[in-house]
Design a protein around this motif. Structure first.
Motif, short mmCIF file in Angstrom:
data_model
loop_
_atom_site.label_atom_id
_atom_site.label_comp_id
_atom_site.label_asym_id
_atom_site.label_seq_id
_atom_site.Cartn_x
_atom_site.Cartn_y
_atom_site.Cartn_z
N GLY A 66 -9.72 5.00 -10.83
CA GLY A 66 -10.62 6.13 -10.23
C GLY A 66 -9.71 6.73 -9.14
O GLY A 66 -10.52 7.48 -8.67
N ARG A 67 -8.67 6.67 -9.06
CA ARG A 67 -7.97 7.36 -7.94
C ARG A 67 -6.87 8.42 -8.55
O ARG A 67 -6.49 7.96 -9.55
N ARG A 68 -6.54 9.33 -7.95
CA ARG A 68 -5.42 10.35 -8.15
C ARG A 68 -4.32 10.06 -7.48
O ARG A 68 -4.44 9.71 -6.44
N LYS A 69 -3.20 10.18 -8.15
CA LYS A 69 -1.86 10.25 -7.64
C LYS A 69 -1.36 11.41 -7.22
O LYS A 69 -1.22 12.27 -7.97
N PHE A 70 -0.41 11.40 -6.08
CA PHE A 70 0.39 12.46 -5.95
C PHE A 70 1.86 11.95 -5.41
O PHE A 70 1.74 10.72 -4.53
N VAL A 71 2.92 12.61 -5.45
CA VAL A 71 4.04 12.04 -4.84
C VAL A 71 4.40 13.05 -3.89
O VAL A 71 4.51 14.49 -4.35
N HIS A 72 5.09 12.87 -2.82
CA HIS A 72 5.64 13.50 -1.72
C HIS A 72 6.96 13.09 -1.33
O HIS A 72 7.03 12.02 -0.62
N GLY A 73 8.07 13.74 -1.58
CA GLY A 73 9.26 13.22 -1.46
C GLY A 73 9.37 12.10 -2.39
O GLY A 73 9.47 12.32 -3.49
N PHE A 125 -10.43 10.02 1.19
CA PHE A 125 -9.49 9.01 1.60
C PHE A 125 -8.14 9.01 0.82
O PHE A 125 -7.94 9.53 -0.31
N ILE A 126 -7.12 8.86 1.56
CA ILE A 126 -5.97 8.96 1.15
C ILE A 126 -5.15 7.87 1.64
O ILE A 126 -5.00 7.51 3.01
N VAL A 127 -4.27 6.98 0.70
CA VAL A 127 -3.58 5.78 1.11
C VAL A 127 -2.32 5.79 0.15
O VAL A 127 -2.18 6.21 -0.82
N SER A 128 -1.36 5.45 1.11
CA SER A 128 0.19 5.14 0.37
C SER A 128 0.10 4.13 -0.47
O SER A 128 -0.69 3.00 -0.60
N GLU A 129 1.13 3.88 -1.40
CA GLU A 129 1.03 2.87 -2.41
C GLU A 129 1.53 1.47 -1.58
O GLU A 129 0.72 0.49 -1.92
N ASP A 130 2.21 1.60 -0.50
CA ASP A 130 2.48 0.55 0.15
C ASP A 130 1.32 -0.05 1.36
O ASP A 130 1.61 -0.86 2.03
N LYS A 131 0.35 0.88 1.26
CA LYS A 131 -0.75 0.82 2.27
C LYS A 131 -0.38 0.66 3.92
O LYS A 131 -1.14 0.48 4.88
N LYS A 132 0.78 1.34 3.97
CA LYS A 132 1.12 1.62 5.46
C LYS A 132 0.57 2.99 6.02
O LYS A 132 0.58 3.27 7.26
N PHE A 133 0.25 4.00 5.06
CA PHE A 133 -0.59 5.25 5.68
C PHE A 133 -1.82 4.99 5.02
O PHE A 133 -2.14 5.01 3.79
N ASN A 134 -2.99 5.36 6.00
CA ASN A 134 -4.27 5.22 5.36
C ASN A 134 -5.19 6.03 6.27
O ASN A 134 -5.26 5.98 7.42
N VAL A 135 -5.60 7.38 5.70
CA VAL A 135 -6.59 8.11 6.46
C VAL A 135 -7.69 8.26 5.56
O VAL A 135 -7.79 8.39 4.43
N SER A 136 -8.76 9.02 6.30
CA SER A 136 -9.84 9.34 5.73
C SER A 136 -10.43 10.72 6.72
O SER A 136 -10.23 10.81 7.76
#
Length: 51
Positions: A7-14, A35-46
């Motif tokens: 249920g989440r959309r993926k995008f790649v930056h760099g 909500f935006i979350v990095s794959e490694d969970k080090k970046f998490n914002v809402s």
């Protein structure tokens, strides 16, 4: 540990992958948030969606 991508959309930056989704925030009185979350969970914002 990876995040749930259902249920989440993926995008790649760099070279980093991020997932985004919109839903009611149960902990914030049901406000709609993006909500935006990095794959490694080090970046998490809402962000609150207003309209």
């Amino acid at each position: 540990m990876a995040i749930n991508t259902k249920g989440r959309r993926k995008f790649v930056h760099g070279e980093k992958s991020y997932f985004w989704y919109v839903k009611e925030d149960d902990e914030d009185y049901g406000r709609i948030k993006l909500f935006i979350v990095s794959e490694d969970k080090k970046f998490n914002v809402s962000y609150e969606v207003v309209g």
